[in-house]
Design an enzyme around this catalytic site. Structure first.
Site, PDB file in Angstrom:
ATOM      1  N   LYS A 155      -0.613   7.393  13.597  1.00 41.32           N
ATOM      2  CA  LYS A 155      -2.033   7.090  13.794  1.00 41.32           C
ATOM      3  C   LYS A 155      -2.841   8.360  14.088  1.00 41.32           C
ATOM      4  O   LYS A 155      -4.024   8.445  13.754  1.00 41.32           O
ATOM      5  CB  LYS A 155      -2.202   6.056  14.913  1.00 41.32           C
ATOM      6  CG  LYS A 155      -1.655   4.674  14.531  1.00 41.32           C
ATOM      7  CD  LYS A 155      -2.427   4.071  13.364  1.00 41.32           C
ATOM      8  CE  LYS A 155      -2.014   2.674  13.005  1.00 41.32           C
ATOM      9  NZ  LYS A 155      -2.820   2.099  11.910  1.00 41.32           N
ATOM     10  N   ASN A 196      -6.773  -0.882   6.489  1.00 40.00           N
ATOM     11  CA  ASN A 196      -6.363  -1.587   7.711  1.00 40.00           C
ATOM     12  C   ASN A 196      -4.853  -1.815   7.799  1.00 40.00           C
ATOM     13  O   ASN A 196      -4.309  -1.878   8.901  1.00 40.00           O
ATOM     14  CB  ASN A 196      -7.097  -2.936   7.762  1.00 40.00           C
ATOM     15  CG  ASN A 196      -6.513  -3.860   8.797  1.00 40.00           C
ATOM     16  OD1 ASN A 196      -6.750  -3.738   9.990  1.00 40.00           O
ATOM     17  ND2 ASN A 196      -5.699  -4.826   8.336  1.00 40.00           N
ATOM     18  N   VAL A 208       0.814  -1.226   0.000  1.00 42.83           N
ATOM     19  CA  VAL A 208       0.000   0.000   0.000  1.00 42.83           C
ATOM     20  C   VAL A 208       0.847   1.276   0.000  1.00 42.83           C
ATOM     21  O   VAL A 208       0.354   2.343  -0.356  1.00 42.83           O
ATOM     22  CB  VAL A 208      -1.011   0.039   1.177  1.00 42.83           C
ATOM     23  CG1 VAL A 208      -2.043  -1.063   1.049  1.00 42.83           C
ATOM     24  CG2 VAL A 208      -0.311   0.021   2.530  1.00 42.83           C
ATOM     25  N   TYR A 230       4.735   5.622  16.039  1.00 43.62           N
ATOM     26  CA  TYR A 230       3.469   4.951  15.713  1.00 43.62           C
ATOM     27  C   TYR A 230       2.289   5.862  16.086  1.00 43.62           C
ATOM     28  O   TYR A 230       1.360   6.041  15.299  1.00 43.62           O
ATOM     29  CB  TYR A 230       3.409   3.625  16.479  1.00 43.62           C
ATOM     30  CG  TYR A 230       2.152   2.821  16.258  1.00 43.62           C
ATOM     31  CD1 TYR A 230       1.953   2.110  15.080  1.00 43.62           C
ATOM     32  CD2 TYR A 230       1.162   2.758  17.247  1.00 43.62           C
ATOM     33  CE1 TYR A 230       0.790   1.360  14.887  1.00 43.62           C
ATOM     34  CE2 TYR A 230       0.008   2.007  17.063  1.00 43.62           C
ATOM     35  CZ  TYR A 230      -0.178   1.306  15.887  1.00 43.62           C
ATOM     36  OH  TYR A 230      -1.320   0.567  15.694  1.00 43.62           O
ATOM     37  N   SER A 252      -5.547   4.193  15.983  1.00 46.82           N
ATOM     38  CA  SER A 252      -5.209   3.448  17.196  1.00 46.82           C
ATOM     39  C   SER A 252      -5.521   4.355  18.380  1.00 46.82           C
ATOM     40  O   SER A 252      -5.529   5.592  18.244  1.00 46.82           O
ATOM     41  CB  SER A 252      -3.720   3.113  17.202  1.00 46.82           C
ATOM     42  OG  SER A 252      -3.279   2.824  18.520  1.00 46.82           O
TER      43      SER A 252
HETATM   44  P1  NAD Z   1      -0.969  -7.403  12.013  1.00 41.31           P
HETATM   45  O1  NAD Z   1       0.474  -7.077  12.044  1.00 41.31           O
HETATM   46  O2  NAD Z   1      -1.429  -8.725  12.451  1.00 41.31           O
HETATM   47  O3  NAD Z   1      -1.579  -7.137  10.558  1.00 41.31           O
HETATM   48  C1  NAD Z   1      -1.207  -6.042   9.771  1.00 41.31           C
HETATM   49  C2  NAD Z   1      -1.381  -6.434   8.331  1.00 41.31           C
HETATM   50  O4  NAD Z   1      -0.985  -5.335   7.493  1.00 41.31           O
HETATM   51  C3  NAD Z   1      -0.499  -7.632   7.933  1.00 41.31           C
HETATM   52  O5  NAD Z   1      -1.255  -8.533   7.191  1.00 41.31           O
HETATM   53  C4  NAD Z   1       0.584  -6.986   7.079  1.00 41.31           C
HETATM   54  O6  NAD Z   1       1.114  -7.848   6.101  1.00 41.31           O
HETATM   55  C5  NAD Z   1      -0.187  -5.851   6.441  1.00 41.31           C
HETATM   56  N1  NAD Z   1       0.690  -4.837   5.914  1.00 41.31           N
HETATM   57  C6  NAD Z   1       1.700  -4.188   6.563  1.00 41.31           C
HETATM   58  N2  NAD Z   1       2.313  -3.344   5.725  1.00 41.31           N
HETATM   59  C7  NAD Z   1       1.677  -3.450   4.523  1.00 41.31           C
HETATM   60  C8  NAD Z   1       1.845  -2.836   3.266  1.00 41.31           C
HETATM   61  N3  NAD Z   1       2.816  -1.921   3.075  1.00 41.31           N
HETATM   62  N4  NAD Z   1       1.011  -3.176   2.260  1.00 41.31           N
HETATM   63  C9  NAD Z   1       0.021  -4.082   2.448  1.00 41.31           C
HETATM   64  N5  NAD Z   1      -0.179  -4.699   3.617  1.00 41.31           N
HETATM   65  C10 NAD Z   1       0.636  -4.392   4.642  1.00 41.31           C
HETATM   66  O7  NAD Z   1      -1.660  -6.263  12.882  1.00 41.31           O
HETATM   67  P2  NAD Z   1      -3.167  -6.009  13.341  1.00 41.31           P
HETATM   68  O8  NAD Z   1      -3.147  -5.977  14.800  1.00 41.31           O
HETATM   69  O9  NAD Z   1      -4.105  -6.902  12.632  1.00 41.31           O
HETATM   70  O10 NAD Z   1      -3.332  -4.514  12.827  1.00 41.31           O
HETATM   71  C11 NAD Z   1      -4.262  -4.101  11.844  1.00 41.31           C
HETATM   72  C12 NAD Z   1      -4.413  -2.588  11.957  1.00 41.31           C
HETATM   73  O11 NAD Z   1      -4.933  -2.253  13.235  1.00 41.31           O
HETATM   74  C13 NAD Z   1      -3.080  -1.839  11.832  1.00 41.31           C
HETATM   75  O12 NAD Z   1      -3.293  -0.635  11.116  1.00 41.31           O
HETATM   76  C14 NAD Z   1      -2.732  -1.532  13.268  1.00 41.31           C
HETATM   77  O13 NAD Z   1      -1.891  -0.409  13.377  1.00 41.31           O
HETATM   78  C15 NAD Z   1      -4.098  -1.290  13.844  1.00 41.31           C
HETATM   79  N6  NAD Z   1      -4.159  -1.430  15.308  1.00 41.31           N
HETATM   80  C16 NAD Z   1      -3.854  -2.620  15.896  1.00 41.31           C
HETATM   81  C17 NAD Z   1      -3.931  -2.710  17.283  1.00 41.31           C
HETATM   82  C18 NAD Z   1      -3.603  -3.975  18.014  1.00 41.31           C
HETATM   83  O14 NAD Z   1      -3.507  -3.930  19.260  1.00 41.31           O
HETATM   84  N7  NAD Z   1      -3.447  -5.115  17.363  1.00 41.31           N
HETATM   85  C19 NAD Z   1      -4.315  -1.599  18.029  1.00 41.31           C
HETATM   86  C20 NAD Z   1      -4.620  -0.407  17.396  1.00 41.31           C
HETATM   87  C21 NAD Z   1      -4.544  -0.348  16.021  1.00 41.31           C
END
Ligand code: NAD
Length: 243
Positions: free
Chosen positions: A156, A86, A60, A152, A139
């Protein structure tokens, strides 16, 4: 049949969103960067549940790859109705001064410019049909700011402001832009946290536990649906109630 594109949908929250939206009858475009097998697995699971899905490879943060992906998604499903931005990356916890500018740039390239690239690619299509929904993932740190999560948090926070501003620009075209701010959710992103770390974190959550990806996906399903037709420019926290 409506179509939803979910970026970073091969695992974690993105995977849960893809499966949840397919249960609402969406054809689902599963974006992945490297994990083709995992993306295929999500597609297989959706098809086993009676849904329709395809996988689309794109980094992305690369505008050209995103433009191609958007064209491919529209050609494959005959249109697109919902974009869920996402895909995101985090850094290991550390002081702001421990990270160099290249590291910070990488985080912004994915979290901020990745979100902007996908929005920019879909907007002309949404404007032409005068409808569409963009849902961004921020986030809780993008709202509160997290110590040792400064870069981070900044990325966000940018997504919250991007959501608010873009929603105003696109509302006259019938397009809604909203955002979700998850708290601590049990995914691979947090796999480095020990059970003690999570327990300590949970003490600051009124519900007393970390969240599940499926609980975030429920709110996305609401924002994607017509039930949220009067919600625009908002960031909804799904964090179990931070104390
Ligand atoms: P995760 O690391 O399990 O999944 C993130 C996904 O994004 C992975 O599949 C990864 O391959 C993909 N990705 C990363 N860089 C990419 C790129 N350049 N192009 C395409 N895909 C890409 O994390 P998650 O916990 O499922 O997080 C999903 C979203 O939620 C993220 O934006 C994260 O910042 C946000 N978030 C997560 C949490 C948490 O506690 N898990 C909290 C707040 C926000």
């Amino acid at each position: 049949m409506k179509t939803a594109l979910i970026t970073g949908a091969s695992r974690g929250i993105g995977r849960a969103i893809a499966i949840r939206l397919s249960q609402d009858g969406y054809s689902v475009a599963i974006n992945y960067k490297k994990s083709k097998d995992a993306a295929q697995d999500v597609k297989k699971q959706i098809e086993e549940l009676g849904g329709k899905a395809e996988i689309f490879c794109a980094d992305v943060s690369d505008n050209k790859q995103v433009e191609k992906m958007m064209k491919d998604v529209i050609a494959c499903f005959g249109g697109i109705d919902v974009l869920v931005n996402n895909a995101g990356i985090a850094l290991p916890q550390g002081l702001f001064t421990d990270f160099d500018d290249l590291t910070a740039k990488n985080v912004f390239d994915t979290n901020v410019f990745g979100t902007m690239n996908c929005a920019r690619a879909v907007i002309p299509y949404f404007v032409s049909k005068k409808s569409g929904k963009i849902i961004n993932i921020s986030s809780i740190w993008g709202i509160c700011g997290g110590s040792c999560e400064v870069i981070y948090s900044a990325s966000k926070g940018a997504i919250v402001a991007f959501t608010k501003a873009l929603s105003k620009e696109l509302a006259p075209s019938g397009i809604c832009v909203n955002c979700i701010a998850p708290g601590l959710i049990e995914t691979d992103m947090n796999k480095n946290l020990s059970d003690d770390d999570k327990k300590e974190f949970a003490e600051g959550i009124s519900l007393g536990r970390v969240g599940k990806a499926e609980e975030v996906a429920e709110t996305i399903a609401f924002l994607a649906s017509d039930a949220s037709s009067y919600i625009n420019g908002q960031t909804i926290s799904v964090d179990g109630g931070m104390i």
